[in-house]
Design an enzyme around this catalytic site. Structure first.
Site, PDB file in Angstrom:
ATOM      1  N   PHE A   8       0.945  -1.244  -0.070  1.00 34.60           N
ATOM      2  CA  PHE A   8       0.142  -0.006  -0.153  1.00 34.60           C
ATOM      3  C   PHE A   8       0.902   1.264   0.035  1.00 34.60           C
ATOM      4  O   PHE A   8       0.752   2.229   0.941  1.00 34.60           O
ATOM      5  CB  PHE A   8      -0.844  -0.056   1.202  1.00 34.60           C
ATOM      6  CG  PHE A   8      -2.255   0.919   0.975  1.00 34.60           C
ATOM      7  CD1 PHE A   8      -2.968   0.914  -0.132  1.00 34.60           C
ATOM      8  CD2 PHE A   8      -2.623   1.774   2.021  1.00 34.60           C
ATOM      9  CE1 PHE A   8      -3.962   1.642  -0.176  1.00 34.60           C
ATOM     10  CE2 PHE A   8      -3.678   2.424   1.835  1.00 34.60           C
ATOM     11  CZ  PHE A   8      -4.323   2.423   0.501  1.00 34.60           C
ATOM     12  N   GLY A 205       7.396  10.397  -7.504  1.00 32.31           N
ATOM     13  CA  GLY A 205       6.995   8.854  -7.423  1.00 32.31           C
ATOM     14  C   GLY A 205       7.197   8.076  -8.808  1.00 32.31           C
ATOM     15  O   GLY A 205       6.680   7.180  -8.865  1.00 32.31           O
ATOM     16  N   ASP A 219      15.288  -1.779 -14.569  1.00 30.52           N
ATOM     17  CA  ASP A 219      13.808  -1.628 -14.441  1.00 30.52           C
ATOM     18  C   ASP A 219      13.337  -1.772 -15.896  1.00 30.52           C
ATOM     19  O   ASP A 219      12.352  -2.455 -16.054  1.00 30.52           O
ATOM     20  CB  ASP A 219      13.547  -0.515 -14.011  1.00 30.52           C
ATOM     21  CG  ASP A 219      11.966  -0.282 -14.245  1.00 30.52           C
ATOM     22  OD1 ASP A 219      11.280  -0.704 -13.220  1.00 30.52           O
ATOM     23  OD2 ASP A 219      11.661   0.520 -15.026  1.00 30.52           O
ATOM     24  N   LYS A 223      11.131  -4.815 -17.822  1.00 34.93           N
ATOM     25  CA  LYS A 223       9.856  -4.602 -18.789  1.00 34.93           C
ATOM     26  C   LYS A 223      10.041  -5.392 -20.087  1.00 34.93           C
ATOM     27  O   LYS A 223       9.015  -6.130 -20.543  1.00 34.93           O
ATOM     28  CB  LYS A 223       9.587  -3.338 -18.913  1.00 34.93           C
ATOM     29  CG  LYS A 223       8.948  -2.596 -17.571  1.00 34.93           C
ATOM     30  CD  LYS A 223       9.465  -1.054 -17.511  1.00 34.93           C
ATOM     31  CE  LYS A 223       8.720  -0.599 -16.122  1.00 34.93           C
ATOM     32  NZ  LYS A 223       9.254   0.866 -16.060  1.00 34.93           N
TER      33      LYS A 223
HETATM   34  N1  HSE Z   1      10.430   3.000 -11.748  1.00 36.93           N
HETATM   35  C1  HSE Z   1       9.674   2.744 -13.044  1.00 36.93           C
HETATM   36  C2  HSE Z   1      10.105   3.774 -13.971  1.00 36.93           C
HETATM   37  C3  HSE Z   1       8.188   2.755 -12.471  1.00 36.93           C
HETATM   38  O1  HSE Z   1      10.659   4.873 -13.742  1.00 36.93           O
HETATM   39  O2  HSE Z   1       9.552   3.764 -15.236  1.00 36.93           O
HETATM   40  C4  HSE Z   1       7.196   2.572 -13.616  1.00 36.93           C
HETATM   41  O3  HSE Z   1       7.470   1.076 -13.559  1.00 36.93           O
END
Ligand code: HSE
Length: 338
Positions: A8, A205, A219, A223
């Site tokens: 959360f 964020g 990251d 993906k």
């Molecule tokens: N940290 C990732 C980005 C968040 O900056 O794309 C989304 O997956």
């Protein structure tokens, strides 16, 4: 449709803010949050539903222990017990991504599917590392496994490839799949230094809990693994990929590219043969060079349509929350038609 949220933080709260703000528009779906489970800030379960404004308020105050007491409210179950025993139809997994072994989220997904619950994820780990296993478990149990929020936040990159383009053969996916690094590169083009741009991406964020995953290219790699698994049924691992992030790109590199009419972009490429992530200097006229800030883009190369490109939000609280909502809506339409 009853929902249990596992995790959360920014994304989970982003989803419930949308459920609060769009309550009228979504009324027909009768979404109810019955459980919220965090690793360190408490758990809550109420079979008749939790109050969303109170949930958000309690997190502002410091944790779920600030949620008001009430008859039938359970604060004692641990995360796994909640997943196994609560009355939710769907488990929404939005704990932090772990790209080493996907845990504990992978086990949470296994328990959810074993106990008859659909699974929606924003967490990239379980899909990047164990998609084939989870998909097979879901299929055998007649459950849905959805993960739109894992790639390009709520921008429907997976739904486009897996639903809208069904019937086309996709031979390549290529694009900008990390919001944080694209934001940093764009800010550096405007003269901001790397550290300040990263701070800003964290504040907004966009970044992962550990932003090394963003700036190191991991990251975007996760993906790429998700696209490889979902589009090409490829069980790639990150060790089989060539991955380079933006940590070696200096302000001087960015200025040199600008002087030559070029821009640095972190580009992921996925084909049925493999995947890679690396920074490339693109001419300013290249479509991906024009993608700025936390915006992402993906181009699918197909046999029937040629290239199809999608550009949109790649990160952010509301943007990723919407990705979760889009999956919940799909599950509701398929499994709980009203
Ligand atoms: N940290 C990732 C980005 C968040 O900056 O794309 C989304 O997956």
């Amino acid at each position: 449709m009853k929902i249990a949220l596992i995790g959360f933080g920014t994304v989970g709260q982003g989803l419930v803010e949308i459920l609060r703000d769009k309550a009228e528009q979504l009324a027909d779906y009768r979404f109810e949050v019955v459980a919220v489970a965090t690793q360190r800030r408490g758990t809550l379960y109420h079979p008749d539903g939790l109050d969303i404004p109170d949930l958000l308020k309690s997190m502002e105050l410091g944790g779920l222990s600030y949620y008001p007491d009430g008859i039938g409210l359970n604060r004692d179950w641990d995360v796994t017990t909640i997943i196994r025993q609560c009355n939710a139809d769907v488990i929404v997994e939005c704990t932090h991504t772990n790209l080493t072994n996907a845990q504990p989220a992978l086990d949470f997904c296994r328990v959810a599917l074993a106990s008859g619950k659909h699974v929606v994820l924003a967490n990239k780990g379980p899909i990047a590392l164990a998609y084939a296993e989870l998909k097979e478990s879901a299929r055998r149990a007649g459950l849905l496994l959805r993960f739109e929020a894992t790639v390009m936040a709520g921008t429907p990159s997976l739904r486009l490839a897996m639903n809208a383009l069904e019937g086309c053969t996709i031979t390549q996916a290529r694009g900008i799949l990390n919001g944080t690094t694209n934001y940093i590169l764009t800010q550096m083009e405007g003269g901001m230094d790397y550290a300040a741009a990263l701070d800003e991406a964290q504040r907004l964020g966009y970044a992962e809990a550990d932003p090394t995953a963003d700036v190191g290219g991991w990251d975007a790699a996760s993906k790429a693994l998700i696209l490889a698994a979902a589009l090409f049924e490829q069980k790639l691992t990150v060790e089989q990929m060539s991955v380079e992030g933006i940590t070696n790109i200096t302000a001087a590199d960015v200025q040199a590219a600008a002087a030559a009419g070029e821009r640095w972009r972190l580009i992921a490429t996925v084909t049925p043969q493999g995947a890679s992530v690396r920074p490339l200097r693109l001419p300013i006229t290249h479509p991906l060079a024009g993608v700025s800030g936390a915006t992402n883009a993906v181009t699918y190369t197909t046999d029937l349509l040629g290239d199809v490109t999608l550009v949109g939000a790649g990160a952010g609280r509301q943007q990723t929350g919407f990705g979760l909502l889009s999956d919940l809506l799909e599950i509701a339409r398929v499994k709980f038609p009203y």
